[in-house]
Design a protein around this motif. Structure first.
Motif, PDB file in Angstrom:
ATOM      1  N   ALA A   1      15.022 -55.317  18.364  1.00  0.00           N
ATOM      2  CA  ALA A   1      15.606 -56.396  17.049  1.00  0.00           C
ATOM      3  C   ALA A   1      15.246 -56.270  15.890  1.00  0.00           C
ATOM      4  N   GLY A   2      14.036 -56.152  15.972  1.00  0.00           N
ATOM      5  CA  GLY A   2      13.764 -55.852  14.253  1.00  0.00           C
ATOM      6  C   GLY A   2      12.040 -55.593  13.966  1.00  0.00           C
ATOM      7  N   PRO A   3      11.584 -55.583  12.810  1.00  0.00           N
ATOM      8  CA  PRO A   3       9.949 -54.826  12.586  1.00  0.00           C
ATOM      9  C   PRO A   3       9.271 -56.485  13.293  1.00  0.00           C
ATOM     10  N   ALA A   4       9.905 -57.673  13.204  1.00  0.00           N
ATOM     11  CA  ALA A   4       8.950 -58.482  13.973  1.00  0.00           C
ATOM     12  C   ALA A   4       8.359 -58.430  15.081  1.00  0.00           C
ATOM     13  N   GLN A   5       9.753 -57.740  16.569  1.00  0.00           N
ATOM     14  CA  GLN A   5       9.382 -57.600  17.419  1.00  0.00           C
ATOM     15  C   GLN A   5       8.062 -56.319  17.241  1.00  0.00           C
ATOM     16  N   ILE A   6       7.451 -55.853  16.549  1.00  0.00           N
ATOM     17  CA  ILE A   6       6.441 -54.939  17.034  1.00  0.00           C
ATOM     18  C   ILE A   6       5.358 -55.893  17.313  1.00  0.00           C
ATOM     19  N   MET A   7       5.420 -57.056  17.048  1.00  0.00           N
ATOM     20  CA  MET A   7       3.745 -58.004  17.243  1.00  0.00           C
ATOM     21  C   MET A   7       4.269 -58.334  19.024  1.00  0.00           C
ATOM     22  N   GLU A   8       4.743 -58.208  19.814  1.00  0.00           N
ATOM     23  CA  GLU A   8       5.463 -58.293  21.087  1.00  0.00           C
ATOM     24  C   GLU A   8       4.630 -57.325  22.247  1.00  0.00           C
ATOM     25  N   ALA A   9       4.246 -57.940  22.742  1.00  0.00           N
ATOM     26  CA  ALA A   9       3.955 -57.197  24.335  1.00  0.00           C
ATOM     27  C   ALA A   9       5.121 -56.255  24.859  1.00  0.00           C
ATOM     28  N   GLY A  10       4.582 -54.939  24.973  1.00  0.00           N
ATOM     29  CA  GLY A  10       5.856 -53.995  25.221  1.00  0.00           C
ATOM     30  C   GLY A  10       6.404 -53.586  24.488  1.00  0.00           C
ATOM     31  N   PHE A  11       5.922 -53.814  23.284  1.00  0.00           N
ATOM     32  CA  PHE A  11       6.854 -52.439  22.516  1.00  0.00           C
ATOM     33  C   PHE A  11       7.122 -51.451  22.441  1.00  0.00           C
ATOM     34  N   PRO A  12       8.479 -50.972  22.599  1.00  0.00           N
ATOM     35  CA  PRO A  12       9.084 -49.180  23.361  1.00  0.00           C
ATOM     36  C   PRO A  12       8.255 -48.852  22.107  1.00  0.00           C
ATOM     37  N   TRP A  13       6.888 -48.388  21.483  1.00  0.00           N
ATOM     38  CA  TRP A  13       6.530 -46.890  21.183  1.00  0.00           C
ATOM     39  C   TRP A  13       6.813 -45.892  21.306  1.00  0.00           C
TER      40      TRP A  13
ATOM     41  N   SER B   1      -0.046 -39.710  20.620  1.00  0.00           N
ATOM     42  CA  SER B   1       0.210 -39.964  19.149  1.00  0.00           C
ATOM     43  C   SER B   1       1.906 -40.617  18.508  1.00  0.00           C
ATOM     44  N   ILE B   2       1.793 -40.802  17.995  1.00  0.00           N
ATOM     45  CA  ILE B   2       2.980 -41.848  17.296  1.00  0.00           C
ATOM     46  C   ILE B   2       3.604 -40.915  15.765  1.00  0.00           C
TER      47      ILE B   2
ATOM     48  N   CYS C   1      -3.749 -44.266  19.804  1.00  0.00           N
ATOM     49  CA  CYS C   1      -2.833 -43.392  19.582  1.00  0.00           C
ATOM     50  C   CYS C   1      -3.310 -42.739  18.165  1.00  0.00           C
ATOM     51  N   GLY C   2      -3.064 -42.054  17.806  1.00  0.00           N
ATOM     52  CA  GLY C   2      -2.934 -40.954  16.817  1.00  0.00           C
ATOM     53  C   GLY C   2      -1.892 -40.996  15.640  1.00  0.00           C
ATOM     54  N   LEU C   3      -1.784 -40.551  14.701  1.00  0.00           N
ATOM     55  CA  LEU C   3      -0.859 -40.841  13.516  1.00  0.00           C
ATOM     56  C   LEU C   3       0.127 -39.672  13.516  1.00  0.00           C
ATOM     57  N   ALA C   4       1.191 -39.280  13.385  1.00  0.00           N
ATOM     58  CA  ALA C   4       1.997 -38.322  12.172  1.00  0.00           C
ATOM     59  C   ALA C   4       2.658 -39.206  11.379  1.00  0.00           C
ATOM     60  N   VAL C   5       2.887 -38.249  10.149  1.00  0.00           N
ATOM     61  CA  VAL C   5       3.261 -38.737   8.998  1.00  0.00           C
ATOM     62  C   VAL C   5       4.130 -37.592   8.495  1.00  0.00           C
ATOM     63  N   ASN C   6       5.538 -37.761   8.111  1.00  0.00           N
ATOM     64  CA  ASN C   6       6.364 -36.861   8.058  1.00  0.00           C
ATOM     65  C   ASN C   6       5.718 -35.762   8.842  1.00  0.00           C
ATOM     66  N   PRO C   7       5.809 -35.197   9.817  1.00  0.00           N
ATOM     67  CA  PRO C   7       5.707 -33.904  10.894  1.00  0.00           C
ATOM     68  C   PRO C   7       6.604 -32.780  10.391  1.00  0.00           C
ATOM     69  N   ASP C   8       5.734 -31.738   9.921  1.00  0.00           N
ATOM     70  CA  ASP C   8       6.790 -30.614  10.282  1.00  0.00           C
ATOM     71  C   ASP C   8       7.222 -30.905   8.671  1.00  0.00           C
ATOM     72  N   SER C   9       6.687 -31.502   8.430  1.00  0.00           N
ATOM     73  CA  SER C   9       6.743 -31.870   6.566  1.00  0.00           C
ATOM     74  C   SER C   9       5.813 -31.499   5.389  1.00  0.00           C
ATOM     75  N   PRO C  10       6.103 -31.079   4.422  1.00  0.00           N
ATOM     76  CA  PRO C  10       5.298 -30.525   3.057  1.00  0.00           C
ATOM     77  C   PRO C  10       4.817 -31.846   2.830  1.00  0.00           C
ATOM     78  N   SER C  11       5.210 -33.435   3.166  1.00  0.00           N
ATOM     79  CA  SER C  11       4.118 -34.402   3.114  1.00  0.00           C
ATOM     80  C   SER C  11       3.378 -35.025   4.080  1.00  0.00           C
TER      81      SER C  11
END
Length: 286
Positions: free
Chosen positions: A195-207, A217-218, A253-263
């Motif tokens: 529904a929106g970013p506030a849902q990130i705080m809820e249990a079961g957020f679909p990462w 990783s995410i 969980c690790g983090l991937a920012v802009n995967p497969d990109s120069p940035s």
């Protein structure tokens, strides 16, 4: 001031003592006054270092959350070491009243048990007022909406941000990259619509977790263009302030920012823990 929802994802967190058990009960019941009476009366533990202790120096570890600098304090040594052990190898016992007497900066705020389901972010002088029921607690959704508005009004345009991130990688300027990333609004792919970013705080957020069980990783993207390059076909996603996304990041969980990109960069969950606590300066002297 924000008192977090105790139902949000917390990994294997358990109360370490009677104080945290009572805090969890107060948070679950929405009893803000009871929670802050515990903050007023309980022992508090600040991250420290054995080197500073030997030198007779007291410093405060701080974290910047939504543009405000917070001093980190915990109601158990176990909670402190679990969440900021990468920054500290010792703890300093104190109390709320002692903090009031020795507060280093009038503009700083207090983060109690950051990263746990019994955390709170508050102005120091508001603790006593909240303990007597005189302060209204803002919802997580309100905090997120304000952060989104602030970042939308002050952030870089997407191509400019990606160029700046790429330049930071080229020059190995870690501070610049982290500063840019922490000020960004990002696109986070999910496994189902939200529904929106506030849902990130809820249990079961679909990462949407990639990398398999050995190295989960995410992915996050600093622009819709970068997101579209990675996902030509539409997939569910949410747009949120990166700093807010980090507050609910899944354990291990690790983090991937802009995967497969120069940035783009990839970070392990151990390094990500340091990023989550990245302060304006590593230590702030008392």
């Amino acid at each position: 001031m924000t008192l977090s929802d105790p139902r949000r994802p917390t990994g294997s967190w358990k109360p370490a003592n009677d104080v945290e058990e009572s805090m969890a009960q107060a948070a679950a019941a929405g009893d803000t006054a009871a929670y802050f009476r515990l903050v007023e009366s309980a022992p508090l533990y600040l991250p420290g270092s054995t080197a500073d202790r030997a030198a007779g120096v007291q410093r405060f570890v701080t974290r910047v959350v939504f543009g405000h600098t917070y001093v980190l304090a915990f109601t158990s040594v176990e909670g402190l070491m679990a969440h900021v052990g990468v920054l500290a190898d010792a703890s300093v016992a104190t109390t709320y009243e002692e903090l009031r007497r020795h507060w280093p900066d009038a503009g700083w705020r207090l983060a109690v048990n950051p990263g746990t389901p019994v955390d709170a972010y508050v102005r120091l002088e508001s603790v006593a007022e909240a303990a007597r029921g005189g302060v209204r607690v803002a919802s997580a959704a309100t905090m997120v909406a304000q952060a989104q508005a602030d970042l939308a009004g002050s952030g870089m345009a997407a191509p400019e941000l990606e160029s700046a991130l790429t330049e930071a990688i080229r020059t190995a300027d870690v501070d610049a990259y982290v500063h840019l990333l922490l000020g960004a609004v990002v696109v986070v792919p999910t496994t189902e619509p939200v529904a929106g970013p506030a849902q990130i705080m809820e249990a079961g957020f679909p990462w949407r977790i990639t990398g398999g069980p050995e190295s989960p990783s995410i992915d996050v993207f600093t622009s819709r263009a970068a997101f579209a390059r990675a996902f030509p076909e539409p997939v569910p996603h949410v747009v949120a302030a990166f700093r807010f996304v980090l507050t609910a990041w899944p354990d291990d969980c690790g983090l991937a920012v802009n995967p497969d990109s120069p940035s783009g960069i990839s970070l392990t969950h151990e390094i990500l823990q340091m990023l989550r606590l990245w302060p304006t300066s590593a230590w702030a002297a008392k």
